[in-house]
Motif scaffolding. Sequence first.
Motif, PDB file in Angstrom:
ATOM      1  N   PHE A 146      30.993 -14.216  29.901  1.00 47.74           N
ATOM      2  CA  PHE A 146      31.447 -13.812  28.572  1.00 47.74           C
ATOM      3  C   PHE A 146      31.358 -14.975  27.599  1.00 47.74           C
ATOM      4  O   PHE A 146      31.508 -16.137  27.980  1.00 47.74           O
ATOM      5  CB  PHE A 146      32.876 -13.268  28.627  1.00 47.74           C
ATOM      6  CG  PHE A 146      32.974 -11.988  29.402  1.00 47.74           C
ATOM      7  CD1 PHE A 146      32.522 -10.797  28.854  1.00 47.74           C
ATOM      8  CD2 PHE A 146      33.459 -11.981  30.706  1.00 47.74           C
ATOM      9  CE1 PHE A 146      32.573  -9.614  29.579  1.00 47.74           C
ATOM     10  CE2 PHE A 146      33.511 -10.800  31.439  1.00 47.74           C
ATOM     11  CZ  PHE A 146      33.066  -9.620  30.881  1.00 47.74           C
TER      12      PHE A 146
ATOM     13  N   LEU B 142      34.981 -12.419  18.545  1.00 48.60           N
ATOM     14  CA  LEU B 142      34.482 -11.160  19.096  1.00 48.60           C
ATOM     15  C   LEU B 142      33.744 -11.473  20.394  1.00 48.60           C
ATOM     16  O   LEU B 142      32.856 -12.329  20.415  1.00 48.60           O
ATOM     17  CB  LEU B 142      33.565 -10.478  18.071  1.00 48.60           C
ATOM     18  CG  LEU B 142      34.301 -10.046  16.792  1.00 48.60           C
ATOM     19  CD1 LEU B 142      33.367  -9.946  15.598  1.00 48.60           C
ATOM     20  CD2 LEU B 142      35.044  -8.723  17.021  1.00 48.60           C
ATOM     21  N   VAL B 143      34.141 -10.799  21.446  1.00 49.59           N
ATOM     22  CA  VAL B 143      33.595 -11.139  22.759  1.00 49.59           C
ATOM     23  C   VAL B 143      32.239 -10.465  22.982  1.00 49.59           C
ATOM     24  O   VAL B 143      32.014  -9.343  22.508  1.00 49.59           O
ATOM     25  CB  VAL B 143      34.607 -10.760  23.882  1.00 49.59           C
ATOM     26  CG1 VAL B 143      34.792  -9.263  24.014  1.00 49.59           C
ATOM     27  CG2 VAL B 143      34.214 -11.376  25.226  1.00 49.59           C
ATOM     28  N   ARG B 144      31.333 -11.159  23.629  1.00 47.10           N
ATOM     29  CA  ARG B 144      30.041 -10.628  24.051  1.00 47.10           C
ATOM     30  C   ARG B 144      29.847 -10.940  25.520  1.00 47.10           C
ATOM     31  O   ARG B 144      30.390 -11.927  26.022  1.00 47.10           O
ATOM     32  CB  ARG B 144      28.880 -11.283  23.265  1.00 47.10           C
ATOM     33  CG  ARG B 144      28.600 -10.635  21.914  1.00 47.10           C
ATOM     34  CD  ARG B 144      29.426 -11.283  20.837  1.00 47.10           C
ATOM     35  NE  ARG B 144      29.216 -10.698  19.515  1.00 47.10           N
ATOM     36  CZ  ARG B 144      29.858  -9.631  19.039  1.00 47.10           C
ATOM     37  NH1 ARG B 144      30.777  -9.031  19.775  1.00 47.10           N
ATOM     38  NH2 ARG B 144      29.614  -9.162  17.835  1.00 47.10           N
ATOM     39  N   TRP B 145      29.030 -10.118  26.152  1.00 53.62           N
ATOM     40  CA  TRP B 145      28.762 -10.289  27.574  1.00 53.62           C
ATOM     41  C   TRP B 145      27.298 -10.651  27.738  1.00 53.62           C
ATOM     42  O   TRP B 145      26.429  -9.833  27.432  1.00 53.62           O
ATOM     43  CB  TRP B 145      29.111  -8.996  28.298  1.00 53.62           C
ATOM     44  CG  TRP B 145      28.895  -8.991  29.775  1.00 53.62           C
ATOM     45  CD1 TRP B 145      28.554 -10.045  30.571  1.00 53.62           C
ATOM     46  CD2 TRP B 145      29.032  -7.851  30.635  1.00 53.62           C
ATOM     47  NE1 TRP B 145      28.456  -9.634  31.881  1.00 53.62           N
ATOM     48  CE2 TRP B 145      28.748  -8.303  31.951  1.00 53.62           C
ATOM     49  CE3 TRP B 145      29.375  -6.518  30.428  1.00 53.62           C
ATOM     50  CZ2 TRP B 145      28.786  -7.429  33.042  1.00 53.62           C
ATOM     51  CZ3 TRP B 145      29.406  -5.660  31.514  1.00 53.62           C
ATOM     52  CH2 TRP B 145      29.120  -6.112  32.811  1.00 53.62           C
TER      53      TRP B 145
ATOM     54  N   TRP C  36      27.228  -5.526  24.050  1.00 52.44           N
ATOM     55  CA  TRP C  36      28.220  -5.501  22.974  1.00 52.44           C
ATOM     56  C   TRP C  36      29.546  -4.905  23.449  1.00 52.44           C
ATOM     57  O   TRP C  36      29.550  -4.087  24.366  1.00 52.44           O
ATOM     58  CB  TRP C  36      27.639  -4.725  21.788  1.00 52.44           C
ATOM     59  CG  TRP C  36      27.129  -5.664  20.741  1.00 52.44           C
ATOM     60  CD1 TRP C  36      27.706  -5.918  19.539  1.00 52.44           C
ATOM     61  CD2 TRP C  36      25.970  -6.506  20.811  1.00 52.44           C
ATOM     62  NE1 TRP C  36      26.983  -6.886  18.866  1.00 52.44           N
ATOM     63  CE2 TRP C  36      25.932  -7.260  19.620  1.00 52.44           C
ATOM     64  CE3 TRP C  36      24.990  -6.737  21.773  1.00 52.44           C
ATOM     65  CZ2 TRP C  36      24.936  -8.201  19.363  1.00 52.44           C
ATOM     66  CZ3 TRP C  36      23.995  -7.666  21.519  1.00 52.44           C
ATOM     67  CH2 TRP C  36      23.973  -8.387  20.322  1.00 52.44           C
ATOM     68  N   PRO C  37      30.644  -5.290  22.820  1.00 49.22           N
ATOM     69  CA  PRO C  37      31.960  -4.874  23.327  1.00 49.22           C
ATOM     70  C   PRO C  37      32.153  -3.354  23.424  1.00 49.22           C
ATOM     71  O   PRO C  37      32.809  -2.894  24.348  1.00 49.22           O
ATOM     72  CB  PRO C  37      32.957  -5.490  22.340  1.00 49.22           C
ATOM     73  CG  PRO C  37      32.183  -6.194  21.307  1.00 49.22           C
ATOM     74  CD  PRO C  37      30.772  -6.262  21.720  1.00 49.22           C
ATOM     75  N   ASP C  38      31.577  -2.595  22.512  1.00 48.09           N
ATOM     76  CA  ASP C  38      31.771  -1.142  22.604  1.00 48.09           C
ATOM     77  C   ASP C  38      31.208  -0.593  23.918  1.00 48.09           C
ATOM     78  O   ASP C  38      31.589   0.491  24.348  1.00 48.09           O
ATOM     79  CB  ASP C  38      31.109  -0.429  21.421  1.00 48.09           C
ATOM     80  CG  ASP C  38      31.878  -0.687  20.124  1.00 48.09           C
ATOM     81  OD1 ASP C  38      33.065  -1.052  20.205  1.00 48.09           O
ATOM     82  OD2 ASP C  38      31.283  -0.533  19.038  1.00 48.09           O
TER      83      ASP C  38
ATOM     84  N   ILE D 282      34.201  -2.829  26.689  1.00 45.89           N
ATOM     85  CA  ILE D 282      35.662  -2.898  26.500  1.00 45.89           C
ATOM     86  C   ILE D 282      36.345  -1.612  27.029  1.00 45.89           C
ATOM     87  O   ILE D 282      37.359  -1.705  27.732  1.00 45.89           O
ATOM     88  CB  ILE D 282      36.054  -3.180  25.029  1.00 45.89           C
ATOM     89  CG1 ILE D 282      35.619  -4.601  24.614  1.00 45.89           C
ATOM     90  CG2 ILE D 282      37.549  -2.992  24.797  1.00 45.89           C
ATOM     91  CD1 ILE D 282      36.484  -5.733  25.112  1.00 45.89           C
TER      92      ILE D 282
ATOM     93  N   ILE E  46      40.600  -5.707  31.441  1.00 45.71           N
ATOM     94  CA  ILE E  46      40.864  -6.193  30.091  1.00 45.71           C
ATOM     95  C   ILE E  46      41.971  -7.270  30.130  1.00 45.71           C
ATOM     96  O   ILE E  46      42.012  -8.131  29.255  1.00 45.71           O
ATOM     97  CB  ILE E  46      41.273  -5.038  29.132  1.00 45.71           C
ATOM     98  CG1 ILE E  46      41.248  -5.492  27.674  1.00 45.71           C
ATOM     99  CG2 ILE E  46      42.640  -4.470  29.489  1.00 45.71           C
ATOM    100  CD1 ILE E  46      39.906  -5.790  27.108  1.00 45.71           C
TER     101      ILE E  46
ATOM    102  N   VAL F  85      39.935 -14.689  26.532  1.00 51.36           N
ATOM    103  CA  VAL F  85      39.609 -14.715  25.100  1.00 51.36           C
ATOM    104  C   VAL F  85      40.677 -15.514  24.345  1.00 51.36           C
ATOM    105  O   VAL F  85      40.358 -16.401  23.544  1.00 51.36           O
ATOM    106  CB  VAL F  85      39.487 -13.282  24.518  1.00 51.36           C
ATOM    107  CG1 VAL F  85      39.382 -13.316  22.992  1.00 51.36           C
ATOM    108  CG2 VAL F  85      38.280 -12.546  25.121  1.00 51.36           C
TER     109      VAL F  85
ATOM    110  N   SER G 255      44.057  -5.648  23.036  1.00 62.30           N
ATOM    111  CA  SER G 255      44.112  -4.241  23.441  1.00 62.30           C
ATOM    112  C   SER G 255      45.555  -3.793  23.625  1.00 62.30           C
ATOM    113  O   SER G 255      46.410  -4.591  24.008  1.00 62.30           O
ATOM    114  CB  SER G 255      43.398  -4.036  24.779  1.00 62.30           C
ATOM    115  OG  SER G 255      42.028  -4.075  24.611  1.00 62.30           O
TER     116      SER G 255
END
Length: 284
Positions: free
Chosen positions: A40, A60-63, A72-74, A77, A86, A93, A120
């Motif tokens: 991440f 904003l987290v990315r993988w 992308w997070p969508d 997550i 999470i 994070v 979250s």
Amino acid sequence: RAKAASRNTVRFFDPAMESVMMVRAALERDLRQALEEHQFVLHYQAQVAGDYHLTGAEVLVRWQHPQRGMVWPDDFIPAAEETGLILPLGHWVLQTACTQLTIWAARPETADLTVAVNVSAQQFRQPDFVAQVLAVLAATGANPQRLKLELTESLLVSNVQDLIEKMAALKAKGVGFSLDDFGTGFSSLSYLKRLPLDQLKIDKSFVRDVLTDPNDAAIAKTIIALAQSLALGVIAEGVETSAQRDFLAQAGCQAYQGYFFSRPVPLEDFEQLCAAGLRAPAGV
Ligand code: C2E
Ligand code: MG
Ligand code: MG
Ligand code: MG
């Protein structure tokens, strides 16, 4: 999940359902491995005041997936939330963001920056969430005044008293709160008044067509007016053009975030932006 499946064996043998479950199981395995192998990465998106000076960043987290490339997070997550991953991810994070705050605090050009971290609902609902945040602040030496937690309205559907108490405990230490994606959820205005918030964040779905859709324009203006009357700050997300920015400024908005100013970018690029400063258009 296995229990739910055995209660309904017909669904269990539904091939479409089975393949969905296999994809989920593979994703869960991948996510676990990603945490262990540090796949991440955080990107930083500028948050900007009305006079175009950069006030901070949302992380904003990315993988960085070894095979799939940048995810992308969508796309992960929701699975991270369903599997409980999470919690360790969110902790990482927060820790990474607070470490960065401490590094920035030591350099004049970044000393005043704030960092906004998405939290979250599941993360916030942990009984020891407050203790975790305080422990991270203590361990990293980050100034709590520079940390802003972004919560969503989904937290308002249950145990608002617990929510208020946790917010108040963190706020007493100086941590700030922003209500993310505001207007897309189910905020009751009476709760809004009781929450120790600092800022409302206008969702980008209202900003996108703010110049052409009278409903979106009305909603954006209403959120800005609401923030003002509750003595809260307000930031618009998803600002992509100067015309959107100007419309929102006209309506009284004080802070902005969006591609017009900067995309979310890797740390090195964000630090360059801090050193160079944003280019304000003539007349501002
Ligand atoms: P969010 O917190 O509402 O973040 C804003 C999203 O809008 C980000 O998408 C950002 O890249 C995108 N965005 C920013 N400016 C613009 C713009 O001008 N136009 C458009 N079209 N989009 C813009 P991203 O990075 O894909 O993140 C999506 C969501 O994933 C976030 O929405 C947040 O809910 C979640 N997320 C990201 N990082 C984390 C994290 O560390 N923890 C948790 N729990 N959730 C996260
Ligand atoms: Mg956010
Ligand atoms: Mg948002
Ligand atoms: Mg959003």
